[in-house]
Design an enzyme around this catalytic site. Structure first.
Site, PDB file in Angstrom:
ATOM      1  N   GLU A   1      58.371  47.751  28.299  1.00 20.73           N
ATOM      2  CA  GLU A   1      57.592  47.439  27.326  1.00 20.73           C
ATOM      3  C   GLU A   1      57.284  48.725  26.562  1.00 20.73           C
ATOM      4  OE1 GLU A   1      53.179  46.836  28.157  1.00 20.73           O
ATOM      5  OE2 GLU A   1      53.523  44.927  26.736  1.00 20.73           O
TER       6      GLU A   1
ATOM      7  N   LYS B   1      33.779  47.721  29.386  1.00 21.26           N
ATOM      8  CA  LYS B   1      34.425  49.247  29.151  1.00 21.26           C
ATOM      9  C   LYS B   1      35.742  49.343  28.401  1.00 21.26           C
ATOM     10  CE  LYS B   1      36.757  53.126  30.617  1.00 21.26           C
ATOM     11  NZ  LYS B   1      37.853  52.963  29.444  1.00 21.26           N
TER      12      LYS B   1
HETATM   13  P1  NAP Z   1      45.592  50.870  29.980  1.00 19.92           P
HETATM   14  O1  NAP Z   1      45.900  52.121  29.970  1.00 19.92           O
HETATM   15  O2  NAP Z   1      46.002  49.959  31.099  1.00 19.92           O
HETATM   16  O3  NAP Z   1      44.252  50.781  29.832  1.00 19.92           O
HETATM   17  C1  NAP Z   1      43.440  49.463  29.481  1.00 19.92           C
HETATM   18  C2  NAP Z   1      41.969  49.927  30.108  1.00 19.92           C
HETATM   19  O4  NAP Z   1      41.754  50.225  31.572  1.00 19.92           O
HETATM   20  C3  NAP Z   1      41.314  50.847  29.327  1.00 19.92           C
HETATM   21  O5  NAP Z   1      39.894  50.727  29.144  1.00 19.92           O
HETATM   22  C4  NAP Z   1      41.454  52.097  30.190  1.00 19.92           C
HETATM   23  O6  NAP Z   1      40.652  53.223  29.976  1.00 19.92           O
HETATM   24  C5  NAP Z   1      41.173  51.570  31.657  1.00 19.92           C
HETATM   25  N1  NAP Z   1      41.618  52.009  32.774  1.00 19.92           N
HETATM   26  C6  NAP Z   1      42.770  53.101  32.807  1.00 19.92           C
HETATM   27  N2  NAP Z   1      42.944  53.556  34.242  1.00 19.92           N
HETATM   28  C7  NAP Z   1      42.022  52.693  34.835  1.00 19.92           C
HETATM   29  C8  NAP Z   1      41.738  52.673  36.326  1.00 19.92           C
HETATM   30  N3  NAP Z   1      42.545  53.203  37.265  1.00 19.92           N
HETATM   31  N4  NAP Z   1      40.759  51.646  36.842  1.00 19.92           N
HETATM   32  C9  NAP Z   1      40.335  50.924  35.641  1.00 19.92           C
HETATM   33  N5  NAP Z   1      40.316  51.225  34.445  1.00 19.92           N
HETATM   34  C10 NAP Z   1      41.377  51.880  34.016  1.00 19.92           C
HETATM   35  O7  NAP Z   1      46.208  49.998  28.820  1.00 19.92           O
HETATM   36  P2  NAP Z   1      46.208  50.671  27.317  1.00 19.92           P
HETATM   37  O8  NAP Z   1      47.189  51.781  27.053  1.00 19.92           O
HETATM   38  O9  NAP Z   1      44.995  50.629  26.826  1.00 19.92           O
HETATM   39  O10 NAP Z   1      46.886  49.148  26.500  1.00 19.92           O
HETATM   40  C11 NAP Z   1      48.226  49.082  26.506  1.00 19.92           C
HETATM   41  C12 NAP Z   1      48.567  48.126  27.442  1.00 19.92           C
HETATM   42  O11 NAP Z   1      47.756  46.868  27.626  1.00 19.92           O
HETATM   43  C13 NAP Z   1      50.109  47.668  27.216  1.00 19.92           C
HETATM   44  O12 NAP Z   1      50.908  47.533  28.169  1.00 19.92           O
HETATM   45  C14 NAP Z   1      49.957  46.123  26.868  1.00 19.92           C
HETATM   46  O13 NAP Z   1      50.972  45.167  27.076  1.00 19.92           O
HETATM   47  C15 NAP Z   1      48.830  45.666  27.782  1.00 19.92           C
HETATM   48  N6  NAP Z   1      47.946  44.720  26.889  1.00 19.92           N
HETATM   49  C16 NAP Z   1      48.063  43.457  27.583  1.00 19.92           C
HETATM   50  C17 NAP Z   1      47.532  42.290  27.054  1.00 19.92           C
HETATM   51  C18 NAP Z   1      47.501  40.873  27.551  1.00 19.92           C
HETATM   52  O14 NAP Z   1      46.825  40.037  27.137  1.00 19.92           O
HETATM   53  N7  NAP Z   1      48.369  40.588  28.581  1.00 19.92           N
HETATM   54  C19 NAP Z   1      46.643  42.614  25.921  1.00 19.92           C
HETATM   55  C20 NAP Z   1      46.611  43.836  25.282  1.00 19.92           C
HETATM   56  C21 NAP Z   1      47.366  44.705  25.836  1.00 19.92           C
HETATM   57  P3  NAP Z   1      41.048  54.575  29.208  1.00 19.92           P
HETATM   58  O15 NAP Z   1      41.290  54.037  27.928  1.00 19.92           O
HETATM   59  O16 NAP Z   1      39.666  55.256  29.183  1.00 19.92           O
HETATM   60  O17 NAP Z   1      42.129  55.277  29.912  1.00 19.92           O
END
Ligand code: NAP
Ligand code: MG
Length: 502
Positions: free
Chosen positions: A405, A198
Site C-alpha cells: 500500500e 484518539k
Molecule cells: P497508523 O499509523 O496505523 O495510525 C492510525 C492511528 O493509530 C493513529 O491515531 C495513531 O496514532 C495510532 N497508533 C499508532 N501506533 C499505535 C499503537 N501502537 N497502538 C495504538 N494506536 C497506535 O495509520 P495512519 O498512518 O494514520 O493511516 C494510514 C493507514 O491507515 C493506511 O495504511 C490506510 O490504508 C489505513 N486506513 C484504513 C482504513 C480502512 O477503513 N480500512 C481507513 C483509513 C486508513 P499517531 O498518529 O499518534 O501515530
C-alpha cells in the site's frame, strides 16, 4: 470579496484563534492540559507551518479518561436514557455539525490539507448523515424471544437483550479524520457505550471540535473523551484493563500491534486496515466512465484512501487507450492550497508521507515500471507537501508497487489477457478491502464479483459508501464491518436470559 479571498480570510482568523493557546484533551466533559504539561504541534500541510499546539496525552491522561468513561457508563443520565432520547441526542449532534459545517471543513482543510469544498461536501456531509443514520438505531436495536426446547419439558421463556459493550477506545487515522471518528462514535453512542477517541497526531483538530459539539448537544460528561497525542497514547488505551473494546482504523502493521496489545483483558477488537484494491477492466467496458471513475478512485484525497483503486488490470486490447484517458483526467486536476475553492487536489498530509510516496515511485522505477505521468513535486507550489498525480505503467505482479500500500496518488497499471489468470492476479494480495469491475457483460460482472476476495465490490462504479451497507475487509484488511446493523453489533454484547415459568 471573492469566494477565494473569503476562504483565506476565514482561515487567517481561525488560524490566529488556534495559535492563541494549546488545545486541551477532553476528559470528563472538560478541556484539560496533559498531566505532563506537554504539547505538540499540528502542521498545515499546504504551508508546512505550525497551525496549533495540542496537548500530548500520555499514560496518566489515558488512565484519567478511562476512569471518566467508566464512571459515565454507570451514570443513570446516560445508562438509563430512553431509546428515543438517545436518538434525539444523536440528531442534535448532527444538527450542530450541520450548523458548523463551514468551520469544520475549514479546520480539516488546514489540518489535513484536503480541499475545503470537497471536505464539506463529502466528509462533513457524510458525518452528518452518519449521526442521523445511527440516531435511527436506538429505537430499533433489540433482542428476540427464542423457541428453546429444554429436555426437562419445563416451560421456559428465553429472550435476548443487547447491552453496550462498555468503554470503547476509538483510534482513528489522519486520512478522513472526521468521517472515521463519526463512523465509530455514532454507533458506539447509539449502543449506549462511552468512548475515548484518539485522533491521529497529524489531524487532531476536528476530533476535539466533535467532542465539544457532543457536549453542547447534551452528551453527559465522561461519555465522549478525546486523547490527543502519539502512538504511545493509543497503545496505552489498548493496554488499559478498563477499556472493553478497541475500534481501530489505520495501517495493518498497527492493527496487528493492537491485536497483540489487547490480550491482557481480551478486549473486543474491530479493525479497518489497509488496502490495495484492484480495478478490473474488461474489453467491453465503457471506457469514458471507467477512466473518470478510476482517476477519481486513485486521485481523490490525494490517494490517501484505504479503498483507493491502486492496481489497474486493464485488458490488453484497451489498456493504452484507458491509461491515456486516466492521464487526461489527472491533467485536469487543479492542484494547490485547498482553501482555494477551485482546487480539487491538495498536498499530502506530511513530509513523512511525501517521502514514503516518493520512495515508492523510485522503487517502482528500479523494479522496471515506467513513470507515465507525475512522480514528484509539482512546480511552483511553495513549501507544502504536494505530490503529482502519478501513473506507473508496465507494472508487474511481483513488484512492490503492486503488492504494498503506497497510500498516495500513484496508480500501478498492468494489462491482462487470460481471464482465469486475471482473478488469480486480483486476489494475489495480502489485502481484501475492495475491488472495482468495469464491464457491460452482466454474467462476467457477477462472476467476477463472486470470485474477488474483497469486503466491497463496485460494478461500473467505485468508492460508493453508505451507512446502510457494511464496510470492511477480507484478509489483512481487517476484522468486522462498520455501518449498518453490523456496526451496532460491534458496540454491543448479546445476553441470553432464561426464565423458568413452570
Ligand atoms: P497508523 O499509523 O496505523 O495510525 C492510525 C492511528 O493509530 C493513529 O491515531 C495513531 O496514532 C495510532 N497508533 C499508532 N501506533 C499505535 C499503537 N501502537 N497502538 C495504538 N494506536 C497506535 O495509520 P495512519 O498512518 O494514520 O493511516 C494510514 C493507514 O491507515 C493506511 O495504511 C490506510 O490504508 C489505513 N486506513 C484504513 C482504513 C480502512 O477503513 N480500512 C481507513 C483509513 C486508513 P499517531 O498518529 O499518534 O501515530
Ligand atoms: Mg495537521
Amino acid at each position: 470579496m471573492s469566494d477565494r479571498d473569503a476562504m483565506f480570510a476565514a482561515a487567517e482568523q481561525l488560524g490566529s484563534a488556534l495559535a492563541r493557546q494549546p488545545l486541551g484533551l477532553i476528559i470528563d466533559g472538560k478541556s484539560v492540559p496533559a498531566l505532563s504539561g506537554k504539547s505538540f504541534a499540528t502542521v498545515n500541510p499546504a504551508t508546512g507551518l505550525e497551525l496549533a499546539q495540542v496537548a500530548e496525552g500520555g499514560v496518566a491522561d489515558v488512565d484519567a479518561a478511562v476512569q471518566a468513561a467508566r464512571k459515565a457508563l454507570g451514570n443513570p443520565a446516560w445508562r438509563d436514557m430512553s431509546a428515543v432520547d438517545r436518538s434525539k441526542l444523536l440528531n442534535r449532534l448532527a444538527d450542530l455539525i450541520e450548523r458548523d459545517a463551514d468551520e469544520l471543513a475549514l479546520l480539516e482543510c488546514m489540518d489535513n490539507g484536503k480541499p475545503a469544498t470537497l471536505t464539506k461536501a463529502v466528509e462533513i456531509e457524510g458525518s452528518i448523515k452518519t449521526f442521523r443514520y445511527f440516531a435511527g438505531w436506538p429505537t430499533k436495536f433489540g433482542g428476540e424471544t427464542l423457541p428453546v426446547s429444554p429436555r426437562s419439558g419445563a416451560k421456559i421463556l428465553n429472550y435476548t437483550v443487547r447491552e453496550p459493550v462498555g468503554v470503547c477506545a476509538l483510534i482513528v487515522p489522519w486520512n478522513y479524520p472526521m468521517s472515521m471518528a463519526a463512523w465509530k462514535v455514532a454507533p458506539a453512542l447509539a449502543a449506549g457505550c462511552t468512548v475515548i477517541l484518539k485522533p491521529a497526531e497529524q489531524t487532531p483538530l476536528t476530533a476535539l471540535r466533535l467532542a465539544e459539539l457532543a457536549l453542547e448537544a447534551g452528551v453527559p460528561p465522561g461519555v465522549f473523551n478525546v486523547i490527543t497525542g502519539f502512538g504511545e497514547a493509543g497503545a496505552a488505551l489498548v493496554d488499559h484493563p478498563g477499556v472493553d473494546k478497541v475500534a481501530f482504523t489505520g495501517s495493518t502493521e498497527v492493527g496487528k500491534a493492537i491485536v497483540r496489545g489487547s490480550t491482557g483483558n481480551l478486549k473486543k477488537v474491530s479493525l479497518e486496515l489497509g488496502g490495495k484494491s484492484p480495478q478490473i477492466v474488461l474489453p467491453d467496458a465503457d471506457l469514458d466512465a471507467a477512466a473518470a471513475s478510476i482517476a477519481a478512485g486513485i486521485f481523490f484525497n490525494q490517494g490517501q484512501t484505504c479503498t483507493a483503486g491502486s492496481r489497474l488490470y486493464a485488458h490488453a486490447s484497451i489498456h493504452d487507450d484507458l491509461i491515456a484517458r486516466i492521464a487526461d483526467h489527472a491533467a485536469r486536476l487543479t492542484i494547490g492550497n485547498g482553501l482555494d475553492p477551485t482546487v480539487n487536489f491538495g498536498p499530502l498530509v506530511s513530509q513523512e508521507q511525501w517521502d514514503r510516496v516518493s520512495s515508492y515511485v523510485e522503487i517502482g522505477k528500479a523494479e522496471g515500471a515506467e513513470v507515465l505521468i507525475g512522480g514528484g513535486r509539482p512546480k511552483a507550489l511553495g513549501e507544502g507537501f504536494f505530490f503529482e498525480p502519478t501513473i506507473m505503467a508496465n507494472a508487474g505482479r511481483d513488484m512492490r508497487i503492486v503488492r504494498e500500500e503506497i497510500f498516495g496518488p500513484v496508480l500501478s497499471a498492468l494489462s491482462w489477457n487470460d481471464p482465469e489468470d486475471l482473478v488469480a492476479q486480483a486476489n494475489d494480495s495480502d489485502f481484501g478491502l475492495s475491488a472495482g469491475i468495469w464491464t457491460n457483460d452482466l454474467r462476467q460482472a457477477h462472476r467476477l464479483a463472486g470470485a474477488v476476495k474483497a469486503g466491497t465490490v463496485w460494478i461500473n462504479c467505485f468508492n460508493l459508501v453508505d451507512n446502510a451497507t457494511p464496510f470492511g475487509g477480507f484478509k489483512q484488511s481487517g476484522w468486522g464491518r462498520e455501518h449498518g446493523r453490523q456496526a451496532m453489533e460491534l458496540y454491543s454484547e448479546i445476553k441470553s436470559i432464561w426464565v423458568n415459568l413452570s
